[in-house]
Design an enzyme around this catalytic site. Structure first.
Site, PDB file in Angstrom:
ATOM      1  N   LYS A 165       0.859  -1.186   0.000  1.00 22.23           N
ATOM      2  CA  LYS A 165       0.000   0.000   0.000  1.00 22.23           C
ATOM      3  C   LYS A 165       0.902   1.245   0.000  1.00 22.23           C
ATOM      4  O   LYS A 165       2.007   1.164   0.495  1.00 22.23           O
ATOM      5  CB  LYS A 165      -0.905   0.025   1.244  1.00 22.23           C
ATOM      6  N   GLU A 194      -4.926  -5.821  -6.613  1.00 18.21           N
ATOM      7  CA  GLU A 194      -5.626  -6.339  -7.792  1.00 18.21           C
ATOM      8  C   GLU A 194      -5.663  -5.331  -8.937  1.00 18.21           C
ATOM      9  O   GLU A 194      -5.691  -5.707 -10.099  1.00 18.21           O
ATOM     10  CB  GLU A 194      -7.053  -6.770  -7.427  1.00 18.21           C
ATOM     11  N   HIS A 284      -6.711 -13.405  -7.425  1.00 15.52           N
ATOM     12  CA  HIS A 284      -7.499 -12.423  -6.681  1.00 15.52           C
ATOM     13  C   HIS A 284      -8.931 -12.465  -7.204  1.00 15.52           C
ATOM     14  O   HIS A 284      -9.157 -12.646  -8.392  1.00 15.52           O
ATOM     15  CB  HIS A 284      -6.913 -11.016  -6.850  1.00 15.52           C
TER      16      HIS A 284
END
EC number: 4.1.1.39
Length: 466
Positions: A165, A194, A284
């Site tokens: 992140k 994703e 994912h």
């Protein structure tokens, strides 16, 4: 035989309560909500008809084939407990209706057209029984659980991951640096989010190169095999395979795909490439909640999970039971078993409508990800067991001292939980105590415990059992 034109009720042809299912039939359990005034037999028969050989009127070409051989049949209807207008309709499809080895064709047939049907207020596919004869036409996961452990040389504990992140906006070099810190600290994997594909701020080739550098540097430091899920999802299948080829040339162990947005055809192609070239494949499930969140319409995730095991993937996100994303414990464990085990008995208390025999198709490792942190570790270890990946994005990168200490905290926590479990302690009852004990000799874990001691995501699950 004279051809008799006109419209006749579906139930006259497609509702067959006397039918005995065959071992080769694909069986489906639909939750049907008929429009007011439509009897459940007609609604169930309509589903069977419209997802197999039927249309709204009698056609003369019906006489050119054997409808009895090819038609879907609604063979059982049960009212849903606690609902006045919902029924579980069981439909059997002959195997000849489906192309071998094609999840795409299976779904196009079973759920392709019937969900817009006017006689139904809502329709949900709750479960599928895939017969062994059809399973044997699929390759399935590129490698499976045991092969993955052997490749990574990691045994006896859950694997640890971290989604980098902020998911969008980092340059390739900073992104690789974040991966390196996490892997160096003790995680097994880091992960592209994703929606990280190839954007202006970070093109895919640059990201792959810097992440490969992070993998090799952290492997040299720790003596452990490391990986980063390089997201190969792209706008075309050719571009996706090109990215997977580059990953293989870099010598990394694993790539990633968004299987619902990418599509089953692309996913199966990538799974075949990964098996042929020794790459693990992380999956994912982006977009799944669009399909599976509503209780009375759409498709349950256990069906999407079964479809993924056929199409191919070594890991798939499966919810956490304890974090920020939807998932009730019994239901989640039901489809986790369907992903991992070779044979799963029918168990309606866990939402499993049919006994499923996977006939040695490799298993898929469930990935618990979304709003989890060190305090959840005992519960996650107890719920998911060793054959799982526990993925802490914010729960690693949000550590007050940085990424590497965040990774250390997670690794110490999981090792402490596994050791406690192996010593016979009850993780559900003593979990907090186990983490507190471990934090006494790990300052990194102590700092993580302090930051997240009061974080909870307390909402009732939407996806509950009836």
């Amino acid at each position: 035989v004279g051809f008799k034109a006109g419209v006749k009720e579906y139930k006259l042809t497609y509702y067959t309560p006397e039918y005995e299912t065959k071992d080769t039939d694909i069986l489906a359990a639909f939750r049907v909500t008929p429009q007011p005034g439509v009897p459940p037999e007609e609604a169930g028969a309509a589903v069977a008809a419209e997802s197999s050989t039927g249309t709204w009127t009698t056609v003369w070409t019906d006489g050119l084939t054997s409808l009895d051989r090819y038609k879907g049949r609604c063979y059982n209807i049960e009212p849903v407990l606690g609902e006045t207008d919902q029924y579980i309709c069981y439909v059997a499809y002959p195997l000849d209706l489906f192309e071998e080895g094609s999840v795409t064709n299976m779904f196009t047939s079973i759920v392709g057209n019937v969900f817009g049907f006017k006689a139904l207020r809502a329709l949900r596919l709750e479960d599928l029984r895939i017969p062994p004869a059809y399973i044997k036409t699929f390759q399935g996961p590129p490698h499976g659980i045991q092969s993955e452990r052997d490749k990574l040389n990691k045994y006896g504990r859950p694997l640890l991951g971290c989604t980098i992140k902020p998911k969008l906006g980092l340059s390739a070099k900073n992104y690789g640096r974040a991966c390196y810190e996490c892997l160096r600290g003790g995680l097994d994997f880091t992960k592209d989010d994703e929606n990280v594909n190839s954007q202006p701020f970070m093109r895919w080739r640059d990201r792959f190169l810097f992440c490969a550098e992070a993998i090799y540097k952290s492997q040299a430091e720790t003596g452990e095999i490391k990986g980063h899920y390089l997201n190969a999802t792209a706008g075309t299948c050719e571009e996706m395979i090109k990215r997977a080829v580059f990953a293989r040339e870099l010598g990394v162990p694993i790539v990633m795909h968004d299987y619902l947005t990418g599509g089953f055809t692309a996913n199966t192609s990538l799974a075949h490439y990964c098996r042929d070239n020794g790459l693990l494949l992380h999956i994912h499930r982006a977009m799944h909640a669009v399909i599976d969140r509503q209780k009375n319409h759409g498709m349950h995730f256990r069906v999407l999970a079964k479809a993924l095991r056929l199409s191919g993937g070594d890991h798939i996100h499966s919810g956490t039971v304890v974090g920020k994303l939807e998932g009730e414990r019994d239901i989640t464990l039901g489809f986790v078993d369907l992903l991992r085990d070779d044979f799963v008995e029918q168990d309606r208390s866990r939402g499993i409508y049919f006994t499923q025999d996977w006939v040695s198709l490799p298993g898929v490792i469930p990935v618990a990800s979304g709003g989890i942190h060190v305090w959840h570790m005992p519960a996650l270890t107890e719920i998911f067991g060793d054959d799982s990946v526990l993925q802490f994005g914010g729960g690693t990168l949000g550590h007050p001292w940085g990424n590497a200490p965040g990774a250390v905290a997670n690794r110490v926590a999981v090792e402490a939980c596994v050791q406690a479990r192996n010593e016979g302690r009850d993780l559900a009852a003593e979990g907090n105590e186990i983490i507190r004990e471990a934090s006494k000799w790990s300052p990194e874990l102590a700092a993580a415990c302090e930051v997240w001691k009061a974080i909870k995501f307390e909402f009732r699950a939407v996806d509950t059992l009836d």
